[in-house]
Enzyme design. Structure first.
Site, PDB file in Angstrom:
ATOM      1  N   CYS A  90      23.797  34.001 -22.788  1.00 32.77           N
ATOM      2  CA  CYS A  90      22.897  34.797 -21.982  1.00 32.77           C
ATOM      3  C   CYS A  90      23.418  36.224 -21.930  1.00 32.77           C
ATOM      4  CB  CYS A  90      22.826  34.245 -20.574  1.00 32.77           C
ATOM      5  SG  CYS A  90      22.172  32.585 -20.536  1.00 32.77           S
ATOM      6  N   GLY A 116      19.857  35.830 -25.879  1.00 35.85           N
ATOM      7  CA  GLY A 116      19.024  34.778 -25.303  1.00 35.85           C
ATOM      8  C   GLY A 116      17.555  35.107 -25.449  1.00 35.85           C
ATOM      9  N   ASN A 190      25.968  34.605 -16.928  1.00 38.62           N
ATOM     10  CA  ASN A 190      26.275  34.237 -18.308  1.00 38.62           C
ATOM     11  C   ASN A 190      27.513  33.353 -18.267  1.00 38.62           C
ATOM     12  OD1 ASN A 190      27.698  36.031 -21.151  1.00 38.62           O
ATOM     13  ND2 ASN A 190      26.713  34.054 -21.120  1.00 38.62           N
ATOM     14  N   GLY A 191      27.379  32.152 -18.792  1.00 41.86           N
ATOM     15  CA  GLY A 191      28.503  31.228 -18.785  1.00 41.86           C
ATOM     16  C   GLY A 191      28.039  29.825 -18.488  1.00 41.86           C
ATOM     17  N   CYS A 326      36.325  34.616 -25.184  1.00 42.66           N
ATOM     18  CA  CYS A 326      35.703  33.854 -26.277  1.00 42.66           C
ATOM     19  C   CYS A 326      35.778  34.620 -27.608  1.00 42.66           C
ATOM     20  CB  CYS A 326      34.251  33.578 -25.930  1.00 42.66           C
ATOM     21  SG  CYS A 326      33.348  32.823 -27.291  1.00 42.66           S
ATOM     22  N   TYR A 332      30.378  35.918 -33.945  1.00 42.24           N
ATOM     23  CA  TYR A 332      28.947  35.685 -34.105  1.00 42.24           C
ATOM     24  C   TYR A 332      28.038  36.318 -33.043  1.00 42.24           C
ATOM     25  CZ  TYR A 332      24.579  32.941 -34.297  1.00 42.24           C
ATOM     26  OH  TYR A 332      23.270  32.558 -34.332  1.00 42.24           O
ATOM     27  N   SER A 373      24.311  38.033 -39.350  1.00 40.48           N
ATOM     28  CA  SER A 373      25.638  37.900 -38.746  1.00 40.48           C
ATOM     29  C   SER A 373      26.784  37.876 -39.767  1.00 40.48           C
ATOM     30  CB  SER A 373      25.682  36.660 -37.852  1.00 40.48           C
ATOM     31  OG  SER A 373      25.080  35.568 -38.515  1.00 40.48           O
ATOM     32  N   ASP A 436      29.106  33.719 -41.153  1.00 38.67           N
ATOM     33  CA  ASP A 436      30.061  33.782 -40.040  1.00 38.67           C
ATOM     34  C   ASP A 436      30.639  32.414 -39.683  1.00 38.67           C
ATOM     35  OD1 ASP A 436      27.093  33.900 -38.975  1.00 38.67           O
ATOM     36  OD2 ASP A 436      28.277  32.718 -37.563  1.00 38.67           O
ATOM     37  N   CYS A 472      31.685  23.658 -27.324  1.00 41.87           N
ATOM     38  CA  CYS A 472      32.021  24.650 -26.297  1.00 41.87           C
ATOM     39  C   CYS A 472      31.411  24.249 -24.968  1.00 41.87           C
ATOM     40  CB  CYS A 472      31.481  26.016 -26.705  1.00 41.87           C
ATOM     41  SG  CYS A 472      31.750  27.271 -25.444  1.00 41.87           S
ATOM     42  N   CYS A 526      36.987  25.832 -29.696  1.00 40.58           N
ATOM     43  CA  CYS A 526      36.087  25.182 -30.665  1.00 40.58           C
ATOM     44  C   CYS A 526      36.755  25.008 -32.030  1.00 40.58           C
ATOM     45  CB  CYS A 526      34.752  25.913 -30.770  1.00 40.58           C
ATOM     46  SG  CYS A 526      34.897  27.665 -30.958  1.00 40.58           S
TER      47      CYS A 526
HETATM   48  O1  PRP Z   1      26.017  24.991 -40.183  1.00 40.83           O
HETATM   49  P1  PRP Z   1      24.760  25.187 -39.431  1.00 40.83           P
HETATM   50  O2  PRP Z   1      24.539  24.098 -38.411  1.00 40.83           O
HETATM   51  O3  PRP Z   1      23.567  25.367 -40.270  1.00 40.83           O
HETATM   52  O4  PRP Z   1      24.925  26.500 -38.540  1.00 40.83           O
HETATM   53  C1  PRP Z   1      25.572  27.676 -38.991  1.00 40.83           C
HETATM   54  C2  PRP Z   1      24.610  28.821 -39.068  1.00 40.83           C
HETATM   55  O5  PRP Z   1      24.028  29.005 -37.776  1.00 40.83           O
HETATM   56  C3  PRP Z   1      24.077  30.398 -37.465  1.00 40.83           C
HETATM   57  O6  PRP Z   1      22.956  31.044 -37.999  1.00 40.83           O
HETATM   58  P2  PRP Z   1      21.482  30.897 -37.427  1.00 40.83           P
HETATM   59  O7  PRP Z   1      20.584  30.571 -38.535  1.00 40.83           O
HETATM   60  O8  PRP Z   1      21.454  30.010 -36.236  1.00 40.83           O
HETATM   61  O9  PRP Z   1      21.120  32.285 -36.800  1.00 40.83           O
HETATM   62  P3  PRP Z   1      21.444  33.790 -37.192  1.00 40.83           P
HETATM   63  O10 PRP Z   1      20.273  34.214 -37.980  1.00 40.83           O
HETATM   64  O11 PRP Z   1      21.538  34.456 -35.868  1.00 40.83           O
HETATM   65  O12 PRP Z   1      22.731  33.866 -37.949  1.00 40.83           O
HETATM   66  C4  PRP Z   1      25.319  30.873 -38.162  1.00 40.83           C
HETATM   67  O13 PRP Z   1      25.221  32.273 -38.414  1.00 40.83           O
HETATM   68  C5  PRP Z   1      25.318  30.097 -39.457  1.00 40.83           C
HETATM   69  O14 PRP Z   1      24.559  30.768 -40.427  1.00 40.83           O
HETATM   70  N1  GLN Z   2      24.105  30.778 -21.957  1.00 40.61           N
HETATM   71  C1  GLN Z   2      24.340  31.044 -20.713  1.00 40.61           C
HETATM   72  O1  GLN Z   2      25.163  31.866 -20.360  1.00 40.61           O
HETATM   73  C2  GLN Z   2      23.528  30.208 -19.773  1.00 40.61           C
HETATM   74  C3  GLN Z   2      23.706  30.484 -18.307  1.00 40.61           C
HETATM   75  C4  GLN Z   2      23.370  29.249 -17.481  1.00 40.61           C
HETATM   76  N2  GLN Z   2      24.424  28.260 -17.628  1.00 40.61           N
HETATM   77  C5  GLN Z   2      22.018  28.648 -17.887  1.00 40.61           C
HETATM   78  O2  GLN Z   2      21.964  27.581 -18.425  1.00 40.61           O
HETATM   79  O3  GLN Z   2      21.014  29.217 -17.669  1.00 40.61           O
HETATM   80  S1  SF4 Z   3      35.138  27.081 -27.113  1.00 43.51           S
HETATM   81 FE1  SF4 Z   3      34.702  28.552 -28.773  1.00 43.51          FE
HETATM   82  S2  SF4 Z   3      32.647  29.340 -28.318  1.00 43.51           S
HETATM   83 FE2  SF4 Z   3      33.432  28.385 -26.447  1.00 43.51          FE
HETATM   84  S3  SF4 Z   3      34.449  30.016 -25.276  1.00 43.51           S
HETATM   85 FE3  SF4 Z   3      36.039  29.046 -26.512  1.00 43.51          FE
HETATM   86  S4  SF4 Z   3      36.053  30.278 -28.417  1.00 43.51           S
HETATM   87 FE4  SF4 Z   3      34.145  30.714 -27.371  1.00 43.51          FE
HETATM   88 MG    MG Z   4      23.479  32.625 -39.561  1.00 44.65          MG
END
Ligand code: PRP
Ligand code: GLN
Ligand code: SF4
Ligand code: MG
Length: 538
Positions: A90, A116, A190-191, A326, A332, A373, A436, A472, A526
């Protein structure tokens, strides 16, 4: 009923109490439960776009708590909402001391739209009276000239949502606004609270009635229950009960408050406009757009209170915060033009690419990116490898979430609609393609196929993050660990699965080395399964 009710407000009490007196609030002990346990905890809630999406705009004011709902239905295919990606998080904004607070808030939300897309909202306060507009969809879907003019005042908070707990329904769209015995309060978060279910169960046991299925609502109930005065002390008491990730902004009738959890999982920065207005935002790109000068981060464990009596005051939740910010923000989520946790996102991504070119070199003719990305890391890779960077994949910026599926299924339809290969760049070439991250491996396998079909002789996949092996719990909606490909397969198995000629990830050690002395200030759960705050099942 002790519950505060988001969405409906009735507040006329002027809350003028303020107290400079600051006590020690060090009760929350740091708990570094590092665990390698596989993630078995169910996600708090799954992303819930169904085949029919409702766009609804709700306006509520303190004078009229009845909702004024306008809605449109339209069908959409859920190619991009298939819950197999690390979702954006968010974005939050807070503005104090500008006569155009809600308009600036709206603009700032536009620049945070990447964080978001499920819903957006603003709460603005004029003469102690809050008004709110929230809606499902993009910022541009929710706000227009006419409804923004219904949000007067020189203080506003705003939110763009991607849910981690609670579905995408209108009731869950923030900011939440509530009235209680000391006046009104709006919150944008956000969180994700890891102890949300336990807190909610306790509150419900005491008779609280919840209006939403979002974790964020517990904050309002806890504020309403607190007997502390003034507002700062209530927030402090509430934060002691919250576990997990929170970068939040609050608007009371006369104060703007920003708070970041002691681990500082999610970003939050402070800026100032030329007229002295104070701005809080998730990322600096929002400050840039509304011409607010970046002042500094809201520190992990810091509470900043802004009002007309004291200006900006800073308080601490704990005496010695140990940040775990994070790292995925740099990989990303954040925009490359943002400065996050004091580092340029662009420079981080460039360095990730350079590291990949150093530790996983390969003979190639061209370096391309999975846009958007992967672009900056691909530039870093190309520079270090001394190989030209070219646009081998073009991203359509016009594909929304609504499109009509062909009746006869086209293979990889979703990814083809979004990314088109450029034959002139790829034909007969040995291609390095930089993305990414790999989550479930679906995007990578489709991209490799796309590139080969367009004539690439070899496809070498380079991933600008370490393998993701754990989910996460701190504000990013990643799938359960069983669904993460790197949790089930080694690198060679993944290479075979996606069909590339070679595959390499950014090694975690090199990532740590790059961050130098800041390395311990980041969360890598993660990639390691070592959670700074233990996820809880209840
Ligand atoms: O291994 P997968 O499960 O396929 O996920 C990985 C992909 O997901 C994200 O992109 P996404 O298409 O969600 O959005 P983006 O256009 O913002 O990069 C990320 O950048 C990778 O390209
Ligand atoms: N991605 C977020 O930071 C989400 C905020 C809040 N936990 C929600 O679900 O709306
Ligand atoms: S688990 Fe990964 S995505 Fe979640 S806060 Fe930690 S580094 Fe970020
Ligand atoms: Mg992507």
């Amino acid at each position: 009923m002790s519950a505060a009710a988001p969405g409906a407000t009735a507040a006329t009490t002027h809350q003028s109490h303020h107290d400079n007196h600051f006590r020690s609030f060090a009760e929350t002990p740091y708990q570094n439960h590092f665990s390698l346990a596989p993630k078995t905890l169910p996600k708090p809630y799954k992303h819930l776009f169904s085949n029919t999406r409702k766009i609804a705009v709700t306006a509520a004011s303190s004078k009229n708590p009845l909702k004024d709902v306008v809605s449109n239905d339209y069908s959409f295919a859920s190619y991009f909402d298939d819950d197999d990606k690390p979702r954006e998080e968010c974005g939050v904004v807070g503005i104090y001391g500008d006569p155009e607070a809600s308009r600036l808030c709206y603009l700032a939300l536009h620049s945070l739209q990447h964080r978001g897309q499920e819903g957006a909202g603003i709460v603005a306060v004029q003469d102690n009276e809050p008004k709110t507009i929230t809606g499902v969809g993009l910022v541009a879907d929710v706000f227009n000239e006419s409804n923004l003019s219904q949000l007067p005042g020189d203080m506003a908070i705003g939110h763009v949502r991607y849910s981690t707990a609670g579905s995408s329904m209108l009731e869950n769209v923030q900011p939440f606004l509530a009235s209680y015995k000391f006046g009104s309060v709006g919150v944008a978060h956000n969180g994700n609270f890891v102890n949300y279910l336990a807190l909610r169960a306790e509150l419900e046991e005491d008779g609280a009635i919840f209006k939403t299925s979002s974790d964020t609502e517990v904050v309002l109930h806890l504020i309403a229950k607190s007997k502390k005065m003034p507002f700062l002390l209530r927030i402090l008491e509430v934060c002691e009960k919250l576990q997990g990730a929170y970068s939040m902004v609050f608007a009371t009738q006369d104060k703007l408050v920003a708070v970041r959890d002691p681990y500082g999982f999610r970003p939050l920065v402070m800026g100032k406009r030329k007229n002295g207005a104070i701005v809080f935002a998730s990322e600096t790109c929002a400050l840039d757009l509304i011409e607010a000068k970046y002042e500094r981060e809201v520190l992990p464990g810091e509470i900043l209170v802004v009002d007309k009596y004291q200006g900006v005051q800073s308080f601490s939740l704990v005496p010695k915060p140990e940040p775990k910010s994070c790292i995925f923000e740099h990989i990303y989520f954040a925009q490359p033009n943002s400065v996050v946790f004091g580092r340029s996102v662009y420079e981080s991504r460039c360095a990730f690419g350079e590291i990949l070119a150093t530790v996983a070199p390969v003979d190639c003719d061209v370096v391309i990116a999975v846009p958007d990305s992967g672009v900056v890391s691909a530039l870093g890779y190309a520079k270090k490898a001394g190989v030209p960077f070219q646009q081998g994949l073009i991203r359509s910026h016009y594909v929304g979430r609504t499109f009509i599926e062909p009746s006869q299924k086209i293979r990889d339809f979703g990814v083809k609609l979004k990314l088109s290969p450029v034959r002139a760049v790829l034909e007969g070439k040995r291609v390095v393609v930089v993305d990414d991250s790999i989550v479930r491996g679906t995007t990578s396998s489709k991209i490799v196929r796309l590139l080969k079909e367009a004539g690439a002789k070899e496809v070498h996949m380079r991933i600008a993050s370490p393998p993701i092996i754990a989910s996460c719990y701190y504000g990013v909606d990643t799938p359960n660990s069983e669904e993460l490909i790197s949790n089930r397969m080694n690198v060679e198995e993944i290479r075979k699965f996606i069909g590339s000629d070679s595959l390499a990830f950014l090694p975690l050690d090199n990532l740590n080395k790059l961050l130098g002395s800041d390395s311990t200030k980041y969360c890598y759960a993660c990639f390691s399964g070592k959670y700074p705050v233990q996820p809880k099942g209840n």
